[in-house]
Motif scaffolding. Sequence first.
Motif, PDB file in Angstrom:
ATOM      1  N   VAL A   5       0.850  -1.186   0.000  1.00 53.26           N
ATOM      2  CA  VAL A   5       0.000   0.000   0.000  1.00 53.26           C
ATOM      3  C   VAL A   5       0.887   1.239   0.000  1.00 53.26           C
ATOM      4  O   VAL A   5       1.718   1.415   0.893  1.00 53.26           O
ATOM      5  N   GLU A   6       0.689   2.084  -1.010  1.00 51.25           N
ATOM      6  CA  GLU A   6       1.460   3.311  -1.104  1.00 51.25           C
ATOM      7  C   GLU A   6       0.694   4.475  -0.492  1.00 51.25           C
ATOM      8  O   GLU A   6      -0.544   4.484  -0.484  1.00 51.25           O
ATOM      9  N   SER A   7       1.443   5.450  -0.021  1.00 55.44           N
ATOM     10  CA  SER A   7       0.841   6.679   0.492  1.00 55.44           C
ATOM     11  C   SER A   7       1.846   7.806   0.335  1.00 55.44           C
ATOM     12  O   SER A   7       3.034   7.559   0.115  1.00 55.44           O
ATOM     13  N   GLY A   8       1.327   9.033   0.453  1.00 49.45           N
ATOM     14  CA  GLY A   8       2.210  10.187   0.453  1.00 49.45           C
ATOM     15  C   GLY A   8       2.197  11.025  -0.799  1.00 49.45           C
ATOM     16  O   GLY A   8       2.864  12.062  -0.866  1.00 49.45           O
ATOM     17  N   GLY A   9       1.469  10.601  -1.807  1.00 49.74           N
ATOM     18  CA  GLY A   9       1.415  11.397  -3.022  1.00 49.74           C
ATOM     19  C   GLY A   9       0.668  12.697  -2.806  1.00 49.74           C
ATOM     20  O   GLY A   9       0.045  12.921  -1.758  1.00 49.74           O
ATOM     21  N   GLY A  10       0.734  13.577  -3.794  1.00 45.84           N
ATOM     22  CA  GLY A  10       0.033  14.845  -3.692  1.00 45.84           C
ATOM     23  C   GLY A  10       0.532  15.836  -4.706  1.00 45.84           C
ATOM     24  O   GLY A  10       1.215  15.471  -5.674  1.00 45.84           O
ATOM     25  N   SER A  17       9.535  19.170  -2.388  1.00 44.68           N
ATOM     26  CA  SER A  17       9.841  17.807  -1.950  1.00 44.68           C
ATOM     27  C   SER A  17       8.570  17.066  -1.568  1.00 44.68           C
ATOM     28  O   SER A  17       7.572  17.677  -1.183  1.00 44.68           O
ATOM     29  N   LEU A  18       8.650  15.762  -1.672  1.00 41.50           N
ATOM     30  CA  LEU A  18       7.530  14.898  -1.317  1.00 41.50           C
ATOM     31  C   LEU A  18       8.090  13.559  -0.880  1.00 41.50           C
ATOM     32  O   LEU A  18       9.097  13.093  -1.439  1.00 41.50           O
ATOM     33  N   GLY A  19       7.450  12.937   0.115  1.00 49.49           N
ATOM     34  CA  GLY A  19       7.883  11.632   0.566  1.00 49.49           C
ATOM     35  C   GLY A  19       6.797  10.598   0.363  1.00 49.49           C
ATOM     36  O   GLY A  19       5.645  10.830   0.716  1.00 49.49           O
ATOM     37  N   LEU A  20       7.164   9.494  -0.223  1.00 50.25           N
ATOM     38  CA  LEU A  20       6.239   8.390  -0.443  1.00 50.25           C
ATOM     39  C   LEU A  20       6.585   7.237   0.485  1.00 50.25           C
ATOM     40  O   LEU A  20       7.744   7.030   0.826  1.00 50.25           O
ATOM     41  N   SER A  21       5.549   6.482   0.857  1.00 54.59           N
ATOM     42  CA  SER A  21       5.737   5.302   1.686  1.00 54.59           C
ATOM     43  C   SER A  21       5.108   4.098   1.011  1.00 54.59           C
ATOM     44  O   SER A  21       4.076   4.218   0.352  1.00 54.59           O
ATOM     45  N   CYS A  22       5.730   2.969   1.199  1.00 54.91           N
ATOM     46  CA  CYS A  22       5.220   1.697   0.692  1.00 54.91           C
ATOM     47  C   CYS A  22       5.215   0.733   1.874  1.00 54.91           C
ATOM     48  O   CYS A  22       6.280   0.296   2.320  1.00 54.91           O
ATOM     49  N   THR A  23       4.033   0.432   2.376  1.00 54.89           N
ATOM     50  CA  THR A  23       3.920  -0.436   3.540  1.00 54.89           C
ATOM     51  C   THR A  23       3.466  -1.810   3.088  1.00 54.89           C
ATOM     52  O   THR A  23       2.486  -1.941   2.356  1.00 54.89           O
ATOM     53  N   GLY A  24       4.187  -2.809   3.537  1.00 58.20           N
ATOM     54  CA  GLY A  24       3.905  -4.162   3.100  1.00 58.20           C
ATOM     55  C   GLY A  24       3.396  -5.055   4.215  1.00 58.20           C
ATOM     56  O   GLY A  24       3.609  -4.792   5.395  1.00 58.20           O
ATOM     57  N   ALA A  92       6.150  13.954 -12.474  1.00 57.63           N
ATOM     58  CA  ALA A  92       4.744  13.674 -12.188  1.00 57.63           C
ATOM     59  C   ALA A  92       4.331  12.322 -12.762  1.00 57.63           C
ATOM     60  O   ALA A  92       4.842  11.877 -13.791  1.00 57.63           O
ATOM     61  N   GLY A  93       3.387  11.698 -12.070  1.00 54.80           N
ATOM     62  CA  GLY A  93       2.875  10.420 -12.542  1.00 54.80           C
ATOM     63  C   GLY A  93       2.303   9.605 -11.398  1.00 54.80           C
ATOM     64  O   GLY A  93       2.280  10.057 -10.251  1.00 54.80           O
ATOM     65  N   ASN A  94       1.861   8.423 -11.735  1.00 52.73           N
ATOM     66  CA  ASN A  94       1.391   7.488 -10.715  1.00 52.73           C
ATOM     67  C   ASN A  94       2.584   6.653 -10.252  1.00 52.73           C
ATOM     68  O   ASN A  94       3.204   5.958 -11.048  1.00 52.73           O
ATOM     69  N   GLY A 119      -0.725   2.271  -6.220  1.00 53.92           N
ATOM     70  CA  GLY A 119      -0.057   3.503  -6.610  1.00 53.92           C
ATOM     71  C   GLY A 119      -0.606   4.731  -5.916  1.00 53.92           C
ATOM     72  O   GLY A 119      -1.691   4.712  -5.341  1.00 53.92           O
ATOM     73  N   THR A 120       0.171   5.799  -5.990  1.00 55.39           N
ATOM     74  CA  THR A 120      -0.229   7.084  -5.448  1.00 55.39           C
ATOM     75  C   THR A 120       0.191   8.162  -6.441  1.00 55.39           C
ATOM     76  O   THR A 120       1.261   8.065  -7.042  1.00 55.39           O
ATOM     77  N   GLN A 121      -0.649   9.150  -6.614  1.00 59.37           N
ATOM     78  CA  GLN A 121      -0.422  10.148  -7.652  1.00 59.37           C
ATOM     79  C   GLN A 121       0.471  11.270  -7.156  1.00 59.37           C
ATOM     80  O   GLN A 121       0.277  11.804  -6.056  1.00 59.37           O
ATOM     81  N   VAL A 122       1.420  11.634  -8.000  1.00 59.69           N
ATOM     82  CA  VAL A 122       2.302  12.768  -7.743  1.00 59.69           C
ATOM     83  C   VAL A 122       2.098  13.789  -8.855  1.00 59.69           C
ATOM     84  O   VAL A 122       2.214  13.448 -10.037  1.00 59.69           O
ATOM     85  N   THR A 123       1.776  14.995  -8.464  1.00 60.62           N
ATOM     86  CA  THR A 123       1.591  16.082  -9.418  1.00 60.62           C
ATOM     87  C   THR A 123       2.563  17.203  -9.087  1.00 60.62           C
ATOM     88  O   THR A 123       2.652  17.624  -7.930  1.00 60.62           O
ATOM     89  N   VAL A 124       3.277  17.678 -10.096  1.00 61.16           N
ATOM     90  CA  VAL A 124       4.251  18.745  -9.894  1.00 61.16           C
ATOM     91  C   VAL A 124       3.836  19.928 -10.758  1.00 61.16           C
ATOM     92  O   VAL A 124       3.789  19.821 -11.989  1.00 61.16           O
TER      93      VAL A 124
END
Length: 126
Positions: A5-10, A17-24, A92-94, A119-124
């Motif tokens: 499960v990913e989180s942290g996009g935006g 800067s942006l930080g993403l997490s992938c929890t397994g 930017a992307g998923n 996935g989580t979406q990142v928009t720049v």
Amino acid sequence: QVQLVESGGGLVQTGGSLGLSCTGSGASWDAYKIGWFRQAPGKEREGVSCIGDRFSGFKRYADSVMGRFTISRDTAKNTVYLEMDSLEPEDAGNYYCAAVREYSWECQMNRVYDFRGQGTQVTVSS
């Protein structure tokens, strides 16, 4: 079976800067290598970074993110992080993470992974 499960996009401005997490979760999570991938509309999937399993300190980065992105792993939290700095509109992307189990020190992005998250979406913004 491994669940990711990913989180942290935006949304972030160029240069931010942006930080993403992938929890397994699942059996032997820490024995899996984890890769981060991204895909933008109309573009092919790109391998961004990968990290070895809990026995390996190996990390790999795509040329396009070298020096700007940092991957890390917290085994106790079953989480792999992707810290992204100096973001550009081209970033930017998923973004999604994927897991593969293989018995080698290094990790590779250009191979088939066994499991992936949504996935989580990142928009720049420019």
